[in-house]
Design an enzyme around this catalytic site. Structure first.
Site, PDB file in Angstrom:
ATOM      1  N   GLU A 188       0.847  -1.192   0.000  1.00  0.00           N
ATOM      2  CA  GLU A 188       0.000   0.000   0.000  1.00  0.00           C
ATOM      3  C   GLU A 188       0.886   1.247   0.000  1.00  0.00           C
ATOM      4  OE1 GLU A 188      -2.479   0.910   3.428  1.00  0.00           O
ATOM      5  OE2 GLU A 188      -4.060   1.612   2.102  1.00  0.00           O
ATOM      6  N   MET A 325      -0.090  -2.917   8.705  1.00  0.00           N
ATOM      7  CA  MET A 325      -0.697  -2.953   7.381  1.00  0.00           C
ATOM      8  C   MET A 325      -1.622  -4.150   7.294  1.00  0.00           C
ATOM      9  SD  MET A 325      -1.140  -1.784   4.370  1.00  0.00           S
ATOM     10  CE  MET A 325      -2.236  -2.603   3.222  1.00  0.00           C
ATOM     11  N   GLU A 360      -6.667  -3.149  12.497  1.00  0.00           N
ATOM     12  CA  GLU A 360      -6.318  -3.940  11.306  1.00  0.00           C
ATOM     13  C   GLU A 360      -7.352  -5.036  11.046  1.00  0.00           C
ATOM     14  OE1 GLU A 360      -4.150  -2.573   9.545  1.00  0.00           O
ATOM     15  OE2 GLU A 360      -3.442  -1.241  11.125  1.00  0.00           O
TER      16      GLU A 360
HETATM   17 ZN   LIG Z   1      -5.923   1.632   8.719  1.00  0.00          ZN
END
Ligand SMILES: [Zn+2]
Length: 492
Positions: A188, A325, A360
């Site tokens: 990302e 992430m 997450e």
């Molecule tokens: Zn986030």
């Protein structure tokens, strides 16, 4: 809720930090490209060989869409480069005589295009443009609408040791003081294109079948469970690890890691949950594992949809640019966001682990299952995860009373950031990938979170969550934008 929190917080006001990434989860690591003296239009229209680059837009054309990637990666861990092959099934929706695909710092060695009968389609020219990370393939005949095609490419990509993005090497010291390496991805917002050529936009969802070669003594992890492992006897017992075919997903959520870590594991219903860390730190992942086991069924009930993958791995990464992430099924964390040492850890450390896990895991639905169509709607990912992390965190660790800190941790920083001249609307148009990084800020996270909190109060929780469930069920495995959210909530 806000007014109640206001009363509590007003007695304990602490001047908030407005740093962009002090506590943010899954912040993008996109580096801002310094403004070049050269004219952007000229850079966009010039190929690496000096020829005119025939495509001047910053986004991919909507003529063909990828359906499936079959990826084979054979890294040379000593030389820090990967020999790879990718086979892409394409669907044509509008006649076109060229393919445009993303590739960044990749040496593409061969291109083969075939139609659905496996008849080859000749390539007349290929060009590369570094400004927009485009690889252009001109064909001698056109793709026709409603037909499927195959694109096969072989390439050499780099394993980075400097940038913490793409496929990169991280290092740590083991308990004997020796330096060790692990290899991991951070894609990302737009770095999948530096690991393999791909249609690297969130709206271009695909299923993925990945195989990666690992050294013996290491384990390979990816979004899905391992399907098969084959020892390559000719190459020092290197092992080709094949992962099961993924669900339909965006490229920025693809992930893989090659580690010599240990893990703790637990089952939650049909989901195999593991937390991964170096051997001497593995017991520090217990808080994160316990939180995951509690939060996963809670979200299933809250969102009305089960977590769709058979496994969930949470892994500590020693060199990591963000807090964490949300890669689908393989969440990567900065060590301080996953590891908690009860002997020396503070309540704040404990809270960081619990809320980052809650954040997450929320993304596994908001972002992964339903993904913004384009980065302009990033708040749909980050505002939601920032909001839901309070609910999940409160469930996993009620003694922290984190719901009472929402005003201080989200509202005040959002108001302060919003008072700056460089603030922006929650829904902010971005065009080039270098602009995306600027959206990972207090507006997308904290202001997005606050707007959703206000909406929940205004509508009441029942209507609000029924609207969210409708949004998730309607757009699962697909993409959505802000209007789709408002329409789902309005219809309820
Ligand atoms: Zn986030």
């Amino acid at each position: 809720m806000i007014s109640l929190v206001l009363a509590i917080v007003s007695q304990n006001y602490i001047r908030p930090s407005v740093s962009n990434n002090d506590t943010s989860k899954c912040t993008s690591n996109i580096n801002f490209t310094p403004s070049s003296n050269q004219d952007p239009a000229r850079l966009a229209s010039t190929s690496t060989n000096g020829e005119l680059f025939p495509y001047s837009h910053t986004r991919l054309p909507q003529t063909i869409f990828p359906l499936h990637y079959e990826i084979y990666l054979h890294p040379n861990y000593a030389k820090l480069q990967t020999h790879g092959e990718i086979k892409i099934n394409l669907s044509c929706v509008q006649a076109t005589s060229f393919i445009l695909i993303h590739a960044k710092d990749i040496d593409i060695q061969s291109v083969l295009i075939t139609d659905f009968r496996q008849h080859p389609i000749n390539v007349s020219k290929t060009l590369q443009n570094n400004y927009n990370d485009f690889y252009y393939i001109q064909m001698k005949e056109s793709f026709q609408p409603d037909q499927n095609y195959n694109l096969e490419m072989t390439f050499i990509s780099k394993i980075s040791t400097e940038k913490l993005q793409g496929f990169y090497r991280a290092s740590y010291r083991d308990m004997t003081g020796n330096n060790r390496y692990m290899y991991v991805t951070q894609f990302e917002a737009a770095s999948a294109r530096s690991a393999f050529p791909c249609f690297d936009e969130p709206g271009m969802k695909v299923t993925v079948s990945l195989t990666i070669v690992r050294p013996s003594g290491y384990q390979a992890l990816s979004n899905m469970p391992i399907e098969d492992s084959i020892v390559l006897n000719t190459e020092n017992n290197m092992v080709a690890v094949k992962f099961a075919k993924s669900v339909n997903m965006s490229t920025y959520l693809i992930a893989f890691a090659v580690v010599d870590y240990h893990y703790l594991e637990r089952r939650q219903g049909s989901v195999h949950i593991r937390t991964w860390a170096p051997a001497d730190k593995i017991n520090y992942t217990e808080v994160a594992l316990n939180a995951s086991v509690k939060i996963l069924p809670y979200y299933r009930k809250l969102f009305g949809i089960a977590y769709p993958l058979p496994k969930l791995d949470l892994i500590a990464v020693p060199d990591f640019s963000a807090g964490a992430m949300e890669n689908w099924g393989l969440i990567t964390f900065r060590e301080t966001s996953l590891l908690y040492n009860p002997k020396v850890g503070t309540i704040s450390n404990f809270e960081r682990v619990v809320t980052t896990v809650a954040h997450e895991l929320a993304h596994q639905w908001f972002g992964n299952l339903v993904t913004m169509r384009w980065w302009s709607d990033l708040w749909l990912n980050e505002g939601f995860a920032s909001f839901v992390e309070y609910l999940g965190g409160n469930l996993a660790a009620p003694s922290l009373h984190i719901l009472e800190s929402l005003y201080m941790k989200e509202f005040i920083p959002a108001m302060q950031y919003d008072s700056y001249i460089n603030s922006h609307p929650i829904l902010q148009n971005v065009d080039r990938t270098t602009e995306i990084g600027a959206l990972f800020d207090k507006i997308s996270y904290s202001k997005g979170c606050c707007v959703l909190t206000m909406l929940q109060d205004y509508l009441n929780s029942t209507i609000f969550f029924n609207g969210l469930r409708k949004y998730l069920i309607t757009y699962k495995y697909r993409n959505a934008d802000s209007d789709d959210l408002w329409n789902s909530i309005s219809s309820v």
